[in-house]
Design a protein around this motif. Structure first.
Motif, mmCIF file in Angstrom:
data_model
loop_
_atom_site.group_PDB
_atom_site.id
_atom_site.type_symbol
_atom_site.label_atom_id
_atom_site.label_comp_id
_atom_site.label_asym_id
_atom_site.label_seq_id
_atom_site.Cartn_x
_atom_site.Cartn_y
_atom_site.Cartn_z
ATOM 1 N N ALA A 28 0.667 -1.564 0.225
ATOM 2 C CA ALA A 28 -0.028 -0.290 0.258
ATOM 3 C C ALA A 28 0.808 0.762 -0.205
ATOM 4 O O ALA A 28 1.300 1.269 1.023
ATOM 5 N N LEU A 29 0.735 2.030 -1.122
ATOM 6 C CA LEU A 29 2.030 3.285 -0.990
ATOM 7 C C LEU A 29 1.188 4.014 0.132
ATOM 8 O O LEU A 29 1.897 4.899 0.385
ATOM 9 N N SER A 52 -6.712 -7.979 9.176
ATOM 10 C CA SER A 52 -7.998 -7.710 8.498
ATOM 11 C C SER A 52 -7.755 -6.622 7.184
ATOM 12 O O SER A 52 -8.862 -6.828 6.471
ATOM 13 N N MET A 53 -6.246 -6.233 6.928
ATOM 14 C CA MET A 53 -5.321 -6.312 5.696
ATOM 15 C C MET A 53 -5.589 -7.562 4.926
ATOM 16 O O MET A 53 -4.642 -6.798 3.833
ATOM 17 N N GLY A 54 -5.098 -8.250 4.848
ATOM 18 C CA GLY A 54 -4.487 -9.482 4.710
ATOM 19 C C GLY A 54 -3.280 -9.428 4.010
ATOM 20 O O GLY A 54 -2.553 -10.139 3.064
ATOM 21 N N LEU A 55 -2.605 -8.908 4.985
ATOM 22 C CA LEU A 55 -1.042 -8.755 4.896
ATOM 23 C C LEU A 55 -0.360 -10.228 5.009
ATOM 24 O O LEU A 55 -1.234 -10.876 5.690
ATOM 25 N N THR A 56 0.499 -10.182 4.826
ATOM 26 C CA THR A 56 1.215 -11.956 4.892
ATOM 27 C C THR A 56 2.562 -11.315 5.918
ATOM 28 O O THR A 56 2.941 -12.584 6.337
ATOM 29 N N ALA A 73 8.841 -9.724 9.184
ATOM 30 C CA ALA A 73 7.994 -10.804 10.355
ATOM 31 C C ALA A 73 7.288 -11.380 9.284
ATOM 32 O O ALA A 73 6.311 -11.139 8.708
ATOM 33 N N ARG A 74 6.926 -12.782 9.323
ATOM 34 C CA ARG A 74 5.415 -13.650 8.727
ATOM 35 C C ARG A 74 4.011 -13.347 9.837
ATOM 36 O O ARG A 74 4.271 -13.380 10.950
ATOM 37 N N THR A 75 3.136 -12.640 9.465
ATOM 38 C CA THR A 75 1.254 -12.604 9.906
ATOM 39 C C THR A 75 0.735 -13.832 9.668
ATOM 40 O O THR A 75 0.760 -14.209 8.559
ATOM 41 N N PRO A 76 0.647 -13.848 10.101
ATOM 42 C CA PRO A 76 0.179 -13.285 11.968
ATOM 43 C C PRO A 76 0.367 -14.191 12.342
ATOM 44 O O PRO A 76 0.028 -15.103 13.506
ATOM 45 N N THR A 77 1.852 -14.429 13.278
ATOM 46 C CA THR A 77 3.177 -14.461 13.358
ATOM 47 C C THR A 77 3.086 -16.385 13.088
ATOM 48 O O THR A 77 2.844 -16.942 14.546
ATOM 49 N N GLN A 78 3.539 -16.230 12.245
ATOM 50 C CA GLN A 78 3.360 -18.082 11.916
ATOM 51 C C GLN A 78 4.880 -18.547 11.636
ATOM 52 O O GLN A 78 4.598 -19.551 11.037
ATOM 53 N N GLY A 79 5.545 -17.907 11.937
ATOM 54 C CA GLY A 79 7.284 -17.806 11.609
ATOM 55 C C GLY A 79 8.307 -17.582 12.307
ATOM 56 O O GLY A 79 8.045 -15.950 13.244
ATOM 57 N N PRO A 80 9.432 -17.282 11.926
ATOM 58 C CA PRO A 80 9.988 -16.224 12.655
ATOM 59 C C PRO A 80 10.188 -15.472 12.028
ATOM 60 O O PRO A 80 9.850 -14.708 10.994
ATOM 61 N N THR A 81 10.707 -14.396 12.772
ATOM 62 C CA THR A 81 10.850 -12.908 12.718
ATOM 63 C C THR A 81 12.564 -12.905 12.193
ATOM 64 O O THR A 81 13.574 -12.956 13.382
ATOM 65 N N LEU A 82 13.005 -12.316 11.467
ATOM 66 C CA LEU A 82 13.936 -12.129 11.186
ATOM 67 C C LEU A 82 14.997 -10.421 11.322
ATOM 68 O O LEU A 82 13.503 -9.594 11.044
ATOM 69 N N THR A 83 16.455 -10.304 12.270
ATOM 70 C CA THR A 83 16.289 -9.117 12.500
ATOM 71 C C THR A 83 18.151 -8.990 12.025
ATOM 72 O O THR A 83 18.448 -9.916 12.350
ATOM 73 N N PHE A 84 17.535 -7.513 10.797
ATOM 74 C CA PHE A 84 18.888 -7.265 10.409
ATOM 75 C C PHE A 84 19.576 -5.759 11.141
ATOM 76 O O PHE A 84 18.601 -4.909 11.573
ATOM 77 N N GLN A 85 20.443 -5.847 11.324
ATOM 78 C CA GLN A 85 20.756 -4.231 11.376
ATOM 79 C C GLN A 85 21.652 -3.454 10.010
ATOM 80 O O GLN A 85 22.074 -3.951 9.458
ATOM 81 N N VAL A 86 20.708 -2.113 9.794
ATOM 82 C CA VAL A 86 21.335 -1.818 8.544
ATOM 83 C C VAL A 86 22.785 -0.848 8.902
ATOM 84 O O VAL A 86 22.396 -0.213 9.837
#
Length: 95
Positions: A28-29, A52-56, A73-86
């Motif tokens: 969504a822009l 409600s928005m159907g996001l994955t 992150a995969r929603t709704p909390t179905q998988g691991p959350t990957l964390t990166f430092q930019v």
């Protein structure tokens, strides 16, 4: 969806806008964030707003004094959350 969490610099806000343009048409822009939603935890955000928005997936950018973090992150909390430092950022206006 790309979101920002907490207080951020203007460059990070522009980076989020660039990510939204890059991932078109699958994002969504004109997604509007409000201050209340930016204070939510990522898991709470995923369960309340994305169903409600159907996001994955959610890309979350946050910033503190010394670093920028990107969390995927995969929603709704179905998988691991990957964390990166930019470590460095190139905006569209610089390319």
């Amino acid at each position: 969806s790309q979101i920002r969490r907490g207080k951020t610099e203007p460059e990070l806000i522009e980076l989020i806008a660039n990510l939204r343009q890059l991932m078109c048409p699958y994002t969504a822009l004109n997604f509007k964030e409000d201050a209340h939603n930016r204070k939510m935890t990522l898991s709470h955000y995923a369960t309340t707003l994305t169903t409600s928005m159907g996001l994955t997936h959610i890309l979350s950018l946050s910033q503190n004094e010394s670093k920028i973090n990107l969390r995927i992150a995969r929603t709704p909390t179905q998988g691991p959350t990957l964390t990166f430092q930019v470590t460095s950022v190139s905006l569209m206006k610089h390319v």
